[in-house]
Motif scaffolding. Structure first.
Motif, PDB file in Angstrom:
ATOM      1  N   GLU A 206     -33.401   3.186  18.963  1.00 13.97           N
ATOM      2  CA  GLU A 206     -31.974   3.526  19.004  1.00 13.97           C
ATOM      3  C   GLU A 206     -31.645   4.512  20.116  1.00 13.97           C
ATOM      4  OE1 GLU A 206     -33.676   3.222  16.198  1.00 13.97           O
ATOM      5  OE2 GLU A 206     -32.502   1.908  14.884  1.00 13.97           O
ATOM      6  N   LYS A 207     -32.643   5.182  20.643  1.00 11.60           N
ATOM      7  CA  LYS A 207     -32.380   6.183  21.683  1.00 11.60           C
ATOM      8  C   LYS A 207     -32.234   5.588  23.071  1.00 11.60           C
ATOM      9  CE  LYS A 207     -33.590  10.586  20.247  1.00 11.60           C
ATOM     10  NZ  LYS A 207     -33.739  11.779  21.019  1.00 11.60           N
ATOM     11  N   PHE A 208     -32.556   4.318  23.225  1.00 10.27           N
ATOM     12  CA  PHE A 208     -32.601   3.746  24.571  1.00 10.27           C
ATOM     13  C   PHE A 208     -31.411   2.845  24.856  1.00 10.27           C
ATOM     14  CE2 PHE A 208     -36.904   4.868  23.437  1.00 10.27           C
ATOM     15  CZ  PHE A 208     -37.330   5.537  24.574  1.00 10.27           C
ATOM     16  N   LYS A 209     -30.955   2.938  26.098  1.00 14.88           N
ATOM     17  CA  LYS A 209     -29.895   2.068  26.584  1.00 14.88           C
ATOM     18  C   LYS A 209     -30.237   1.683  28.006  1.00 14.88           C
ATOM     19  CE  LYS A 209     -26.629   4.937  24.001  1.00 14.88           C
ATOM     20  NZ  LYS A 209     -26.429   4.238  22.733  1.00 14.88           N
ATOM     21  N   MET A 210     -29.566   0.654  28.508  1.00 17.93           N
ATOM     22  CA  MET A 210     -29.841   0.215  29.864  1.00 17.93           C
ATOM     23  C   MET A 210     -28.551  -0.281  30.501  1.00 17.93           C
ATOM     24  SD  MET A 210     -33.063  -2.199  30.669  1.00 17.93           S
ATOM     25  CE  MET A 210     -34.484  -1.302  31.250  1.00 17.93           C
ATOM     26  N   TYR A 211     -28.278   0.189  31.719  1.00 21.55           N
ATOM     27  CA  TYR A 211     -27.072  -0.281  32.397  1.00 21.55           C
ATOM     28  C   TYR A 211     -27.175  -1.768  32.703  1.00 21.55           C
ATOM     29  CZ  TYR A 211     -25.678   4.551  33.021  1.00 21.55           C
ATOM     30  OH  TYR A 211     -25.307   5.842  32.791  1.00 21.55           O
ATOM     31  N   HIS A 212     -26.048  -2.443  32.585  1.00 23.12           N
ATOM     32  CA  HIS A 212     -25.975  -3.874  32.870  1.00 23.12           C
ATOM     33  C   HIS A 212     -25.882  -4.079  34.388  1.00 23.12           C
ATOM     34  CE1 HIS A 212     -24.785  -8.032  32.750  1.00 23.12           C
ATOM     35  NE2 HIS A 212     -24.831  -8.051  31.432  1.00 23.12           N
ATOM     36  N   PRO A 213     -26.653  -5.022  34.932  1.00 20.10           N
ATOM     37  CA  PRO A 213     -26.581  -5.248  36.388  1.00 20.10           C
ATOM     38  C   PRO A 213     -25.176  -5.627  36.859  1.00 20.10           C
ATOM     39  CG  PRO A 213     -28.199  -6.732  35.369  1.00 20.10           C
ATOM     40  CD  PRO A 213     -27.672  -5.866  34.280  1.00 20.10           C
ATOM     41  N   ASP A 214     -24.404  -6.288  36.020  1.00 22.19           N
ATOM     42  CA  ASP A 214     -23.022  -6.584  36.398  1.00 22.19           C
ATOM     43  C   ASP A 214     -22.251  -5.290  36.657  1.00 22.19           C
ATOM     44  OD1 ASP A 214     -22.976  -9.314  36.482  1.00 22.19           O
ATOM     45  OD2 ASP A 214     -21.875  -9.605  34.606  1.00 22.19           O
ATOM     46  N   PHE A 215     -22.522  -4.299  35.850  1.00 23.30           N
ATOM     47  CA  PHE A 215     -21.811  -3.028  35.998  1.00 23.30           C
ATOM     48  C   PHE A 215     -22.168  -2.359  37.325  1.00 23.30           C
ATOM     49  CE2 PHE A 215     -21.376   1.609  35.032  1.00 23.30           C
ATOM     50  CZ  PHE A 215     -19.999   1.629  34.934  1.00 23.30           C
ATOM     51  N   ILE A 216     -23.441  -2.339  37.654  1.00 26.19           N
ATOM     52  CA  ILE A 216     -23.867  -1.695  38.898  1.00 26.19           C
ATOM     53  C   ILE A 216     -23.305  -2.463  40.103  1.00 26.19           C
ATOM     54  CG2 ILE A 216     -25.839  -0.826  40.220  1.00 26.19           C
ATOM     55  CD1 ILE A 216     -25.663   0.292  37.354  1.00 26.19           C
ATOM     56  N   ARG A 217     -23.347  -3.785  40.045  1.00 27.64           N
ATOM     57  CA  ARG A 217     -22.842  -4.586  41.152  1.00 27.64           C
ATOM     58  C   ARG A 217     -21.322  -4.400  41.308  1.00 27.64           C
ATOM     59  NH1 ARG A 217     -24.098  -8.843  39.173  1.00 27.64           N
ATOM     60  NH2 ARG A 217     -22.248 -10.134  39.266  1.00 27.64           N
ATOM     61  N   TYR A 218     -20.661  -4.329  40.184  1.00 30.74           N
ATOM     62  CA  TYR A 218     -19.213  -4.083  40.174  1.00 30.74           C
ATOM     63  C   TYR A 218     -18.886  -2.718  40.807  1.00 30.74           C
ATOM     64  CZ  TYR A 218     -15.293  -2.006  37.378  1.00 30.74           C
ATOM     65  OH  TYR A 218     -14.201  -1.319  36.937  1.00 30.74           O
ATOM     66  N   LEU A 219     -19.680  -1.712  40.486  1.00 35.09           N
ATOM     67  CA  LEU A 219     -19.450  -0.391  41.092  1.00 35.09           C
ATOM     68  C   LEU A 219     -19.655  -0.452  42.606  1.00 35.09           C
ATOM     69  CD1 LEU A 219     -21.280   2.028  38.611  1.00 35.09           C
ATOM     70  CD2 LEU A 219     -18.891   1.276  38.577  1.00 35.09           C
ATOM     71  N   ARG A 220     -20.733  -1.102  43.008  1.00 35.38           N
ATOM     72  CA  ARG A 220     -21.009  -1.209  44.445  1.00 35.38           C
ATOM     73  C   ARG A 220     -19.887  -1.973  45.144  1.00 35.38           C
ATOM     74  NH1 ARG A 220     -25.412  -5.483  46.374  1.00 35.38           N
ATOM     75  NH2 ARG A 220     -23.694  -6.807  45.640  1.00 35.38           N
TER      76      ARG A 220
END
Ligand code: NAG
Ligand code: NAG
Ligand code: NAG
Ligand code: NAG
Length: 464
Positions: A359-373
């Motif tokens: 429950e302590k772990f999360k991971m950013y979605h690659p769509d999110f990072i690409r969208y930011l870029r």
């Protein structure tokens, strides 16, 4: 025996041109760029959010990350995507995604994104088109779209303000910020394996991806504020403090103010012990990639950084650059050793505490990072030779993730226009000039924070 002078000259020229030919061959293969110095003015000072990041496409077990603080980063250039990948991408559109957000028409201050290509043509699916015209869409300005339940009815939240700002068009309220078990499907893999680094799943094999992401199958892995409903002291709005590591925080006395937010975000070498008055002591979210974490432990050991914070409230948010991140996440959550790669261990990794639950772990979605870029930090670096290794800095991803999830965001320790007055980090023992790196664009990020501040979406800490 002496060769006639003319023949000696010819021989000399042949040898020289042979050597040059070899050199050109290496350059054109882009096998490796040798040691790189940070790009910038050595007299600059303030907050770089992380130190040494390496992006590469070499399989984990052959790759050696070698950060050299004085020299910067050793880079490898990603291989050019082949024509097959385009066909795979083109064959994919439509049915595999629930919703496709409209591509952006234009972004102010940046080159217009390439037209969404060929995705609708049927011929492209079956024929091999010459590689010039089938180069896969590098930017991929299409993202999945998901409903995120609202946790508050905050009257002046960021999401209610955005439509009245100049960011209205590029802001996607429904882009997934986190990835978890649900996303590890064949069709999503087809769509995302085309993008490399943090921007997709390129270079991560599907069985590995599936084995790792499927660990993130609890409800806590799906949302940022998994404990909000359980909190006794909920406020009307979710107020977040996002803390970068910039020298501007030194002697700021902002610690108490930071800790009084509902959630506190930190990243990389975020040592708090001994700096509580200036930076606070809580950490709700710790953002890092495996590489930046290891580099931080290497580089900031001397100032007291020994690894991620281990408080009960702390959640660990991976920014996956590489399959190393998926591997470390799985092993840390499942408490199993890592058998191969640079994080190889005989016992389960302990970076996040012996008993860290999944429950302590999360991971950013690659769509999110690409969208930011693509939409917020589309650097001119993307027009040059480092385009494949460029990504928003870890601190920038953290801050933008907060802007997409919190109701209100205050940022501390991020780079400001007077950055030359401050040391690189608040924990530097002696004054260090800000270091700039070819895979990030700190100046673009700095300007962007100023814009967000002017539009009222962000409260950015500035000394004056
Ligand atoms: C590209 O596709 C062809 C035909 O399907 C296949 O033979 C070839 O191995 C593929 N190349 C790569 C690099 O995947
Ligand atoms: C979640 O994943 C764990 C470990 O992979 C597994 O043991 C468990 O059964 C899964 N739970 C659900 C609800 O799928
Ligand atoms: C809310 O309560 C938690 C647990 O008691 C505490 O750690 C946190 O500081 C409180 N938050 C605020 C904003 O007061
Ligand atoms: C981890 O859990 C074990 C077993 O429940 C316990 O003995 C140990 O003290 C825990 N370690 C930490 C650091 O909490």
């Amino acid at each position: 025996m002496e060769l006639p002078r003319a023949r000696r000259l010819v021989l000399f020229l042949v040898v020289i041109s042979g050597l040059m030919g070899l050199y050109m061959l290496f350059v054109s293969l882009q096998i490796q760029v040798p040691w790189h110095r940070p790009l910038s003015d050595t007299k600059d000072a303030s907050s770089s959010l992380e130190a040494y990041e390496v992006r590469d496409s070499v399989p984990v077990d052959t790759f050696v990350a070698t950060p050299i603080p004085e020299l910067g980063i050793r880079f490898r250039i990603l291989p050019k995507a082949g024509p097959n990948q385009t066909v795979a991408l083109q064959g994919l559109d439509g049915s595999t995604r629930p919703t496709i957000e409209a591509p952006l028409e234009a972004i102010e201050g940046s080159t217009p994104p390439p037209k969404p290509r060929a995705i609708t043509t049927t011929t492209a699916r079956t024929t091999t088109v010459p590689s010039r015209t089938t180069t896969p869409d590098f930017f991929g300005d299409h993202y999945t779209s998901e409903d995120a339940p609202l946790l508050t009815s905050c009257p002046d939240s960021i999401r209610t303000k955005v439509p009245h700002t100049s960011f209205a068009k590029r802001f996607l309220g429904r882009v997934p910020v986190l990835q978890w078990a649900k996303h590890a499907t064949e069709s999503e893999y087809q769509r995302l394996s085309h993008f490399h680094g943090a921007h997709g799943w390129g270079g991560v094999k599907f069985p590995l991806l599936k084995a790792c992401l499927s660990v993130l199958n609890t409800s806590a892995n799906r949302v940022m504020f998994d404990d909000w409903e359980r909190r006794a002291n909920r406020s009307q709005c979710i107020r977040c403090a996002v803390v970068g590591n910039g020298g501007i925080l030194r002697d700021s006395k902002k610690g108490l103010e930071i800790d009084q937010h509902d959630y506190v975000f930190r990243t990389n070498g975020a040592v708090t012990k001994g700096f509580e008055q200036d930076v606070g002591s809580r950490t709700s979210f710790y953002t890092f990639s495996t590489n930046t974490l290891r580099n931080s432990m290497h580089s900031y050991h001397g100032v007291g950084y020994n690894g991620p914070p281990l408080a009960e409230e702390t959640r660990y948010v991976f920014l996956p650059d590489h399959d190393r991140d998926y591997i470390l996440m799985r092993a840390s959550a499942m408490h199993t050793p890592i058998e191969t790669g640079p994080e190889r261990t005989k016992t389960p990794p302990k970076y996040f505490g012996e008993n860290a639950s999944v429950e302590k772990f999360k991971m950013y979605h690659p769509d999110f990072i690409r969208y930011l870029r693509n939409r917020f930090l589309r650097s001119s670096v993307l027009n040059g030779r480092y385009k494949d290794i460029y990504r928003p800095s870890t601190g920038a991803v953290m801050l933008l993730a907060a802007l997409h999830t919190c109701d209100q965001v205050s940022a501390y320790g991020f780079m400001t226009p007077d950055y030359k007055k401050y040391s690189n980090h608040y924990y530097d023992r002696t004054f260090q000039a800000v270091a700039f790196y070819v895979n990030h664009d700190f100046r673009l990020e700095m300007d962007f924070w100023q814009k967000l501040q002017k539009e009222g979406l962000l409260r950015l800490y500035m000394r004056q």
